[in-house]
Design a protein around this motif. Structure first.
Motif, PDB file in Angstrom:
ATOM      1  N   CYS A 161     -15.074 -22.120 -27.210  1.00 32.75           N
ATOM      2  CA  CYS A 161     -13.762 -21.515 -26.976  1.00 32.75           C
ATOM      3  C   CYS A 161     -13.617 -21.042 -25.534  1.00 32.75           C
ATOM      4  O   CYS A 161     -12.508 -20.741 -25.084  1.00 32.75           O
ATOM      5  CB  CYS A 161     -13.525 -20.362 -27.946  1.00 32.75           C
ATOM      6  N   GLN A 162     -14.720 -20.989 -24.816  1.00 35.71           N
ATOM      7  CA  GLN A 162     -14.700 -20.599 -23.415  1.00 35.71           C
ATOM      8  C   GLN A 162     -14.531 -21.837 -22.539  1.00 35.71           C
ATOM      9  O   GLN A 162     -14.958 -22.934 -22.905  1.00 35.71           O
ATOM     10  CB  GLN A 162     -15.998 -19.868 -23.051  1.00 35.71           C
TER      11      GLN A 162
ATOM     12  N   LEU B  11     -19.868 -23.278 -16.918  1.00 34.09           N
ATOM     13  CA  LEU B  11     -20.884 -23.989 -16.142  1.00 34.09           C
ATOM     14  C   LEU B  11     -21.088 -23.315 -14.783  1.00 34.09           C
ATOM     15  O   LEU B  11     -22.224 -23.173 -14.316  1.00 34.09           O
ATOM     16  CB  LEU B  11     -20.478 -25.449 -15.967  1.00 34.09           C
ATOM     17  N   ALA B  12     -19.984 -22.888 -14.157  1.00 39.97           N
ATOM     18  CA  ALA B  12     -20.083 -22.212 -12.862  1.00 39.97           C
ATOM     19  C   ALA B  12     -20.846 -20.892 -12.995  1.00 39.97           C
ATOM     20  O   ALA B  12     -21.697 -20.566 -12.151  1.00 39.97           O
ATOM     21  CB  ALA B  12     -18.691 -21.966 -12.295  1.00 39.97           C
ATOM     22  N   LEU B  13     -20.560 -20.127 -14.050  1.00 38.73           N
ATOM     23  CA  LEU B  13     -21.263 -18.868 -14.272  1.00 38.73           C
ATOM     24  C   LEU B  13     -22.742 -19.108 -14.534  1.00 38.73           C
ATOM     25  O   LEU B  13     -23.602 -18.341 -14.079  1.00 38.73           O
ATOM     26  CB  LEU B  13     -20.631 -18.121 -15.450  1.00 38.73           C
TER      27      LEU B  13
ATOM     28  N   HIS C 263     -19.954 -23.518 -32.921  1.00 37.43           N
ATOM     29  CA  HIS C 263     -18.989 -24.082 -31.975  1.00 37.43           C
ATOM     30  C   HIS C 263     -19.382 -23.680 -30.550  1.00 37.43           C
ATOM     31  O   HIS C 263     -18.797 -22.780 -29.953  1.00 37.43           O
ATOM     32  CB  HIS C 263     -17.573 -23.613 -32.317  1.00 37.43           C
ATOM     33  N   CYS C 264     -20.385 -24.354 -30.028  1.00 39.31           N
ATOM     34  CA  CYS C 264     -20.862 -24.137 -28.666  1.00 39.31           C
ATOM     35  C   CYS C 264     -20.757 -25.438 -27.884  1.00 39.31           C
ATOM     36  O   CYS C 264     -20.741 -26.531 -28.462  1.00 39.31           O
ATOM     37  CB  CYS C 264     -22.324 -23.679 -28.670  1.00 39.31           C
ATOM     38  N   HIS C 265     -20.677 -25.308 -26.576  1.00 35.39           N
ATOM     39  CA  HIS C 265     -20.758 -26.498 -25.741  1.00 35.39           C
ATOM     40  C   HIS C 265     -22.133 -27.137 -25.936  1.00 35.39           C
ATOM     41  O   HIS C 265     -23.137 -26.442 -26.103  1.00 35.39           O
ATOM     42  CB  HIS C 265     -20.565 -26.136 -24.266  1.00 35.39           C
ATOM     43  N   ASP C 266     -22.172 -28.479 -25.902  1.00 35.23           N
ATOM     44  CA  ASP C 266     -23.459 -29.151 -26.005  1.00 35.23           C
ATOM     45  C   ASP C 266     -24.357 -28.712 -24.855  1.00 35.23           C
ATOM     46  O   ASP C 266     -23.890 -28.534 -23.725  1.00 35.23           O
ATOM     47  CB  ASP C 266     -23.269 -30.672 -25.997  1.00 35.23           C
ATOM     48  N   PRO C 267     -25.641 -28.548 -25.126  1.00 32.39           N
ATOM     49  CA  PRO C 267     -26.514 -27.855 -24.166  1.00 32.39           C
ATOM     50  C   PRO C 267     -26.980 -28.674 -22.964  1.00 32.39           C
ATOM     51  O   PRO C 267     -27.501 -28.095 -22.020  1.00 32.39           O
ATOM     52  CB  PRO C 267     -27.724 -27.470 -25.033  1.00 32.39           C
ATOM     53  N   VAL C 268     -26.805 -29.983 -22.947  1.00 29.43           N
ATOM     54  CA  VAL C 268     -27.449 -30.812 -21.933  1.00 29.43           C
ATOM     55  C   VAL C 268     -27.053 -30.416 -20.517  1.00 29.43           C
ATOM     56  O   VAL C 268     -27.904 -30.190 -19.648  1.00 29.43           O
ATOM     57  CB  VAL C 268     -27.149 -32.307 -22.174  1.00 29.43           C
ATOM     58  N   LEU C 269     -25.754 -30.329 -20.233  1.00 27.86           N
ATOM     59  CA  LEU C 269     -25.314 -30.021 -18.875  1.00 27.86           C
ATOM     60  C   LEU C 269     -25.688 -28.603 -18.464  1.00 27.86           C
ATOM     61  O   LEU C 269     -25.912 -28.334 -17.275  1.00 27.86           O
ATOM     62  CB  LEU C 269     -23.811 -30.241 -18.746  1.00 27.86           C
ATOM     63  N   PHE C 270     -25.793 -27.697 -19.436  1.00 26.64           N
ATOM     64  CA  PHE C 270     -26.189 -26.335 -19.108  1.00 26.64           C
ATOM     65  C   PHE C 270     -27.693 -26.268 -18.842  1.00 26.64           C
ATOM     66  O   PHE C 270     -28.135 -25.496 -17.976  1.00 26.64           O
ATOM     67  CB  PHE C 270     -25.764 -25.385 -20.229  1.00 26.64           C
TER      68      PHE C 270
END
Length: 333
Positions: free
Chosen positions: A39-40, A46-48, A75-82
């Protein structure tokens, strides 16, 4: 996640510092970072993440990150890019969790392939917080043993660990948990991370079990900092994977009746005392959850340094632990 087959340019170069460092046997510290909620804003999150990783990366005593996956919510962003952002911005290795919470084999395979292509080599298989099925049958979880089997297809270069919960208090539950742990080890787990708890007798018991069965794989203890605001709301429950004894929770709530500064000082002392205990018990590393500032992390490391000097051996640590918590029943949940 699409079920269509994907092809990735498989990279055979990757970050193998975690594997090589474990062979040296040096006690290490990892910081847990949660994958942001979907939801964010993705770009803002990603910047934070990059900014936080760059700031915390300056702390030399921190060796690596662990990145959670669907821990607080599915409901989270997929973790790979983080995971990639943590790695590149801090110049430190990352253990990327792959959760089975409301997941399936297609998601697991895609996450592993995408992460591998980006040079990530360290993973944690986690079944995730079990969610009851709804009437549509949409709620499910993917067992971590199956994730370990999928990971084996990526070759020996990849290192994947598993979760163990030592905080069990009936013979049946204890035997079942250790049997599950052995199943994970037999299916390729190369390191273990405990769930978080405060009962140090159980932490020691797990070490004894591994030693008795000649299991020499690295054992990492997850510990948790509960901040001032969270302590005030403990009656409403706490995050999954943290086994907080009722008497300890009551102690935290009592501390929260004082100033935020006094509460912080007490929590850092207790957390440092717990970390020193795991070091004395022969654990390989500590995974610290709940710390979200570089300054607070530095204060924790300074407190650990103090206690390492004041409590140079197991007996001196035990005397201090009994002084602080000897009257509490830490098995009560």
């Amino acid at each position: 996640m699409s079920k269509n087959a994907k092809q990735f340019a498989m990279s055979f170069d990757g970050d193998n510092r975690f594997a090589s460092s474990m062979l040296k046997g040096k006690f290490q510290y990892y910081l847990e970072y949660d994958s942001p909620l979907s939801c964010q804003s993705f770009n803002a999150s990603l910047a934070l993440t990059k900014d936080f990783a760059e700031e915390v990366g300056k702390e030399e005593r921190l060796f690596a990150w662990t990145l959670s996956d669907r821990l607080l919510d599915e409901h989270c962003h997929d973790p790979v890019l983080f995971a990639e952002a943590l790695n590149k911005s801090s110049k430190k290795p990352v253990i990327m969790t792959i959760s089975g919470r409301n997941s399936d084999s297609d998601r697991i395979k895609t996450l592993l392939a995408e992460a591998y292509e980006k040079g990530l080599r360290n993973f944690l298989a986690c079944s995730g917080h079990l969610i009851e099925q709804d009437f549509s049958g949409n709620k499910r979880y993917f067992d971590s043993v199956a994730t370990l089997g999928i990971a084996a297809d990526f070759g020996k270069e990849l290192r994947i660990g598993a979760v163990v919960n030592p905080f069990k208090y009936t013979a049946e539950d204890q035997l079942l948990q250790y049997a599950k742990m052995l199943c994970k080890v037999n299916n390729g787990a190369s390191f273990l991370i405990t769930q978080a708890g405060w009962d140090m007798k159980k932490a020691q018991e797990l070490q004894w079990f591994l030693q008795k069965n000649n299991l020499t794989l690295p054992l990492i203890a997850r510990v948790c900092y509960i901040n001032f605001e969270e302590a005030e709301k403990l009656a409403e429950g706490y995050r999954p994977g943290v086994f907080l004894p009722v008497p300890m929770g009551c102690l935290f709530q009592q501390d929260a009746s004082k100033t935020a500064e006094e509460y912080q000082e007490k929590q850092l002392f207790r957390l440092a005392l717990q970390i020193v205990a795991h070091h004395r018990l022969g654990y390989s590393a500590i995974q610290i959850a709940g710390l979200h500032s570089a300054s607070l992390l530095k204060k924790l490391f300074d407190k650990i340094d103090e206690l390492e000097k004041e409590l140079p051996d197991y007996n001196s640590w035990l005397a201090e632990w009994q002084k602080q918590f000897g009257d509490l029943n830490l098995s009560a949940t």
